[in-house]
Scaffold this motif. Structure first.
Motif, short mmCIF file in Angstrom:
data_model
loop_
_atom_site.label_atom_id
_atom_site.label_comp_id
_atom_site.label_asym_id
_atom_site.label_seq_id
_atom_site.Cartn_x
_atom_site.Cartn_y
_atom_site.Cartn_z
N ASP A 372 -150.55 -21.66 -109.46
CA ASP A 372 -149.52 -22.42 -109.11
C ASP A 372 -148.54 -21.57 -108.35
O ASP A 372 -148.82 -20.67 -107.52
CB ASP A 372 -148.65 -22.47 -110.58
CG ASP A 372 -147.87 -23.77 -110.60
OD1 ASP A 372 -146.75 -23.77 -110.05
OD2 ASP A 372 -148.29 -24.65 -111.08
N ASP A 373 -147.11 -21.87 -108.24
CA ASP A 373 -146.25 -21.31 -107.51
C ASP A 373 -146.42 -19.76 -107.36
O ASP A 373 -146.34 -19.04 -108.29
CB ASP A 373 -144.95 -21.62 -107.79
CG ASP A 373 -143.69 -21.62 -106.70
OD1 ASP A 373 -144.02 -20.95 -105.81
OD2 ASP A 373 -142.70 -22.14 -107.24
N TRP A 417 -151.36 -24.46 -105.90
CA TRP A 417 -150.03 -25.17 -105.87
C TRP A 417 -149.55 -25.32 -104.54
O TRP A 417 -149.39 -24.16 -103.79
CB TRP A 417 -149.27 -24.59 -106.84
CG TRP A 417 -147.68 -25.13 -106.96
CD1 TRP A 417 -147.28 -26.00 -107.86
CD2 TRP A 417 -146.52 -24.67 -106.04
NE1 TRP A 417 -145.72 -26.08 -107.62
CE2 TRP A 417 -145.36 -25.35 -106.69
CE3 TRP A 417 -146.36 -23.83 -104.90
CZ2 TRP A 417 -144.08 -25.30 -106.03
CZ3 TRP A 417 -144.97 -23.93 -104.43
CH2 TRP A 417 -143.96 -24.62 -104.96
N ARG A 449 -132.23 -25.77 -105.95
CA ARG A 449 -133.43 -24.82 -106.18
C ARG A 449 -133.47 -23.72 -104.94
O ARG A 449 -134.43 -23.41 -104.57
CB ARG A 449 -134.74 -25.22 -106.53
CG ARG A 449 -135.40 -24.29 -107.59
CD ARG A 449 -136.76 -24.70 -107.67
NE ARG A 449 -137.54 -23.87 -108.63
CZ ARG A 449 -138.86 -23.61 -108.68
NH1 ARG A 449 -139.66 -24.38 -107.79
NH2 ARG A 449 -139.33 -22.79 -109.44
N LYS A 482 -152.25 -29.05 -106.35
CA LYS A 482 -151.01 -29.57 -106.72
C LYS A 482 -149.99 -29.69 -106.07
O LYS A 482 -149.48 -28.74 -105.51
CB LYS A 482 -150.82 -28.70 -108.19
CG LYS A 482 -149.50 -29.16 -108.91
CD LYS A 482 -149.27 -28.35 -110.20
CE LYS A 482 -148.01 -28.30 -110.63
NZ LYS A 482 -147.42 -27.36 -111.82
N ASP A 484 -146.54 -30.52 -105.12
CA ASP A 484 -144.99 -30.57 -105.91
C ASP A 484 -143.85 -30.65 -104.97
O ASP A 484 -143.98 -30.84 -103.68
CB ASP A 484 -144.74 -29.18 -106.36
CG ASP A 484 -143.97 -29.19 -107.71
OD1 ASP A 484 -143.18 -30.01 -107.86
OD2 ASP A 484 -143.93 -28.25 -108.53
N GLY A 535 -142.25 -31.80 -112.65
CA GLY A 535 -142.87 -32.68 -113.53
C GLY A 535 -143.02 -34.09 -112.77
O GLY A 535 -143.49 -34.40 -111.90
N ASP A 554 -142.23 -31.50 -116.75
CA ASP A 554 -141.99 -29.96 -116.81
C ASP A 554 -141.70 -29.72 -118.35
O ASP A 554 -141.85 -28.52 -118.67
CB ASP A 554 -141.10 -29.43 -116.13
CG ASP A 554 -141.39 -29.17 -114.72
OD1 ASP A 554 -142.63 -29.23 -114.45
OD2 ASP A 554 -140.66 -28.62 -113.75
#
Ligand code: GLA
Length: 758
Positions: A372-373, A417, A449, A482, A484, A535, A554
């Motif tokens: 992921d991130d 991700w 963010r 993924k 996002d 999410g 999420d």
């Protein structure tokens, strides 16, 4: 023939145009002055429905000029197929045109229509497809505004067997002056009578798609998004339902937009108790300049009708999404069980740590690791790095290709991700191209963010990001991505668009995102792409055209997830719902649920884990192994079976239950999760659906024991009678008692299989 154009010989203007699907009929007619009127959508029937139209002199209603002294052709009361602003219909319009002289008016009249085999497609936009060209027919109805020369083509895709009608609109400027489209909806449904409820799905980050049902009253109820994405807050899917409609009885209409940006759904009851539903692009912050010779395409809307309640409507949509919207090598196959490191490590990882997580996961049967991130740029937290899609080898301690290689050596697939639409001010990309981020000259941008949004309306921006990401995908030979999107859009102003085109940017942004996704899909046909937006903030049928599964929320708390997955299920099939088992206490809510319950809930989707399995006890690891076995065993039933919501999760306090049943009724999987415990409670019974009444079934209790073993009896109370078999009628009409569980948040699953000796 699914489409019938009823016209007298040699008379070019049809009386009626009828679309038939297996169980429904949709009819429109050309009115006396050339306006296209909507007559009917509902259960299948034959005949000319123009007898429903009533013509009265109605106070303060507008009449077409050609009607002369006749005051009974009231545009304000007649049901319209594609209502335009400026013609005397004062209800919510589908089409608003701003002419070169500044006036707001379009007066669309019928020109002609034609029927073609197969399904139309829409350039640059997702659309329902018909691979073989044999399952659908297309109707094109050409309308024209004689003064501006604007032609509007109404497109209808008829999937007779699926009970689906799609709609989209194409607008071409055949005039010699520039015009502006200020609103162009994708679908409108006018009902001449009837009392309806409108159902929409609202929410927030971490609690998406909450079912809400309200009565359609006088005035306009508007649901939509002005966030640049379809959003967590409203979903581009609404239903109209009769007052008594429930899961398995009553009539309802579904309207789903294949679009991932700003949208607007409107439900309006007018002065004559008629109901109008409008669905399409939002007209807020929208103005599309259309030069002579140019064409504009609206997104597509999908319509379906059920006379048998919400479940049947959901199946129509699930079937369509699975086989005519999702495109992927994984469309018809099992999705790999994955492990994602986000909740296991957040930003704090090295290559070795990831390999360690993968190793344990592989031992237990997990098939794909998703990094992921945090693997790129200067990304040790969410303050920096977005935009720099170069591997952070220093942090990983090795090249990413090496991590991928080691994971593959474990027999697993590898995925990453990305968040390609975003940029941190603290990034090399921002330092080099600050104007690639949306900002309004002279104003400080809104941060969310700690990030800004890239201007995807500009091709060079999409090109630049795609090139960076493709390099990593090539180097790592990734099997999965993924994708996002972790903030909504503000500061909408594009540097290169020019002052007159700023009203088009929000839509052009979405077209840019689709362009990015289409490139990904074409260049890497075997990569599994999972959509995500904090999410389920972009959980829509437009995204599903590119990403056959979407991280649903999420919020990984199993009990909260039951609610989120419940709302999601009204339109979207389980295979599109990314769903993971995470650690307890849950990171979002602090709640502790047993592992079996977490797995049972996650299994109602594309199954995976999001925790460090090394931290589990040996007993829990055994349970995980068994859960994965069970997932493989039931995966096909979950992916292809009919989904039944057995309880309303917002109303039933004691437990939630859902079922997957094979379409032929030969097997089913039922999941029950207890939500509340009481002292000395009443016995609860769960009633199944979809089974054949006279057929004998064997019932097996699946994996409910904390040791992961399967139980034998459905009723374990002393003196209980255990029949050799159950009939479908018993299970459906009388149901089975749910065992009293010694704690809340316990799961209980039953597998029901038709017996051979039937
Ligand atoms: C979003 C996603 C999460 C995770 C984080 C990473 O919130 O929904 O699953 O990927 O971003 O920053």
């Amino acid at each position: 023939m699914a489409i019938i154009i009823d016209q007298e010989q040699k008379l070019l203007t049809p009386h009626t145009i009828t679309l038939h699907t297996k169980n429904t009929t949709y009819q429109m007619a050309v009115g006396a002055y050339g306006q296209l009127l909507h007559l009917y959508y509902g259960p299948r029937l034959d005949g000319d429905m123009r007898y429903l139209l009533t013509y009265y002199d109605r106070g303060f209603s507008g009449n077409p000029y050609e009607a002369e002294c006749d005051k009974t052709y009231s545009m304000d009361a007649l049901p319209q197929e594609y209502p335009c602003f400026g013609t005397g219909d004062f209800r919510s319009p589908a089409f608003v045109l701003k002419n070169a002289d500044g006036s707001y008016c379009a007066d669309l009249r019928f020109v002609s229509c034609e029927v073609c085999k197969g399904k139309y497609q829409i350039p640059g936009l997702p659309a329902v497809y018909d691979e073989t060209g044999t399952e659908s027919e297309t109707l094109k109805v050409y309308l024209e505004d004689a003064v501006s020369g604007v032609q509007v083509t109404l497109l209808y895709g008829v999937f007779a067997e699926l009970d689906i009608i799609t709609r989209a609109v194409q607008i071409t400027n055949h005039g010699d002056k520039t015009v502006h489209i200020e609103k162009s909806a994708s679908a409108v449904l006018d009902f001449m009578n009837g009392e309806f409820d409108v159902i929409h799905f609202h929410g927030r980050h971490g609690m998406e798609r909450i079912f809400e049902r309200t009565s359609v009253e006088h005035g306009n109820q508007v649901f939509g998004s002005r966030r640049g994405a379809s959003s967590h807050q409203q979903n581009p899917f609404v239903m109209l339902a009769g007052k008594q409609t429930g899961e398995d009885a009553g009539e309802c209409y579904g309207c789903m937009l294949l679009y991932s940006g700003n949208f607007k759904a409107e439900a309006e009851k007018d002065q004559y108790e008629q109901t109008r539903l409008v669905m399409g692009l939002s007209d807020e912050m929208f103005s599309w300049r259309l030069e002579p010779g140019e064409t504009f395409d609206t997104p597509e809307a999908v319509l379906s009708y059920s006379a048998d309640g919400f479940s049947a409507l959901s199946w129509n949509l699930h079937r369509l999404i699975r086989s005519h919207i999702c495109r992927s090598a994984y469309r018809d196959t099992k999705r790999p069980v994955l492990i994602n490191n986000w909740e296991a490590t957040y930003f704090d990882f090295t290559g070795e740590k990831i390999i360690g997580i993968a190793k344990q996961a592989a031992e237990l049967g997990v098939e794909l690791l998703v990094l992921d991130d945090g693997w790129f740029g200067k990304r040790d937290d969410d303050l920096a790095g977005l935009g720099d899609w170069t591997v952070n080898e220093k942090k990983l301690g090795m090249p990413l290709s090496k991590v991928a290689e080691k994971i593959r050596a474990l027999g697993m697939k590898f995925g990453i991700w990305i968040e390609p639409e975003m940029i941190n001010e603290d990034s090399d990309l921002y330092r080099k191209h600050p104007d690639w981020a949306f900002t309004i000259p002279g104003r400080k941008p809104v941060r969310a963010r700690y990030q800004l949004v890239l201007d995807y309306s500009r091709k060079e921006v999409v090109d630049g990001i795609f090139a960076q990401i493709a390099k990593v995908l090539d180097e790592t030979k990734a099997d999965y991505v993924k994708m996002d999107m972790n903030r909504h859009l503000t500061d909408i102003w594009s540097k290169t668009a020019g002052e007159q085109n700023q009203g088009a940017i929000l839509h052009r942004y979405v077209l840019g995102v689709y362009d990015f996704l289409e490139r990904l899909h074409k260049r890497y046909p075997n990569i599994l792409i999972e959509g995500c937006s904090g999410g389920g903030g972009r959980f829509d049928a437009g995204m599903l055209y590119y990403t056959p599964q979407i991280w649903c929320s999420d919020n990984t708390d199993a009990i909260e997830r039951i609610k989120i997955q419940y709302g999601t299920s009204f339109a979207y099939p389980s295979c599109t719902v990314g769903s993971h088992v995470s650690a307890v206490p849950n990171h979002q809510t602090g709640r502790t649920t047993e592992l079996a319950a977490r797995a049972a809930v996650a299994m109602a989707g594309s199954f995976g884990y999001e925790l460090d399995l090394n931290l589990l006890t040996e007993e829990e690891k055994e349970q995980v192994r068994k859960q994965i076995e069970n997932y493989h065993r039931f995966e096909m039933l979950i992916r292809q079976g009919r989904y039944y919501r057995l309880t309303d999760v917002w109303k039933k306090r004691e437990y939630a239950a859902w079922e997957y049943c094979r379409t032929d009724g030969s097997e089913a999987l039922v999941t029950v999760v207890t939500l509340d415990t009481q002292c000395n409670p009443a016995t609860e019974y769960v009633k199944l659906r979809g089974l054949k009444e006279d057929t004998k079934y064997r019932v097996e209790v699946v994996g409910t024991k904390t040791d992961g073993t399967n139980g034998q009896h459905i009723n374990e109370t002393p003196n209980a009678v255990e029949p050799d078999y159950f009939t479908g009628a018993q299970l459906v009409h009388a149901g089975v008692p749910i065992p009293r569980m010694d704690n809340e948040y316990r799961a209980w699953q039953m597998y029901i299989k038709e017996m051979q000796e039937n």
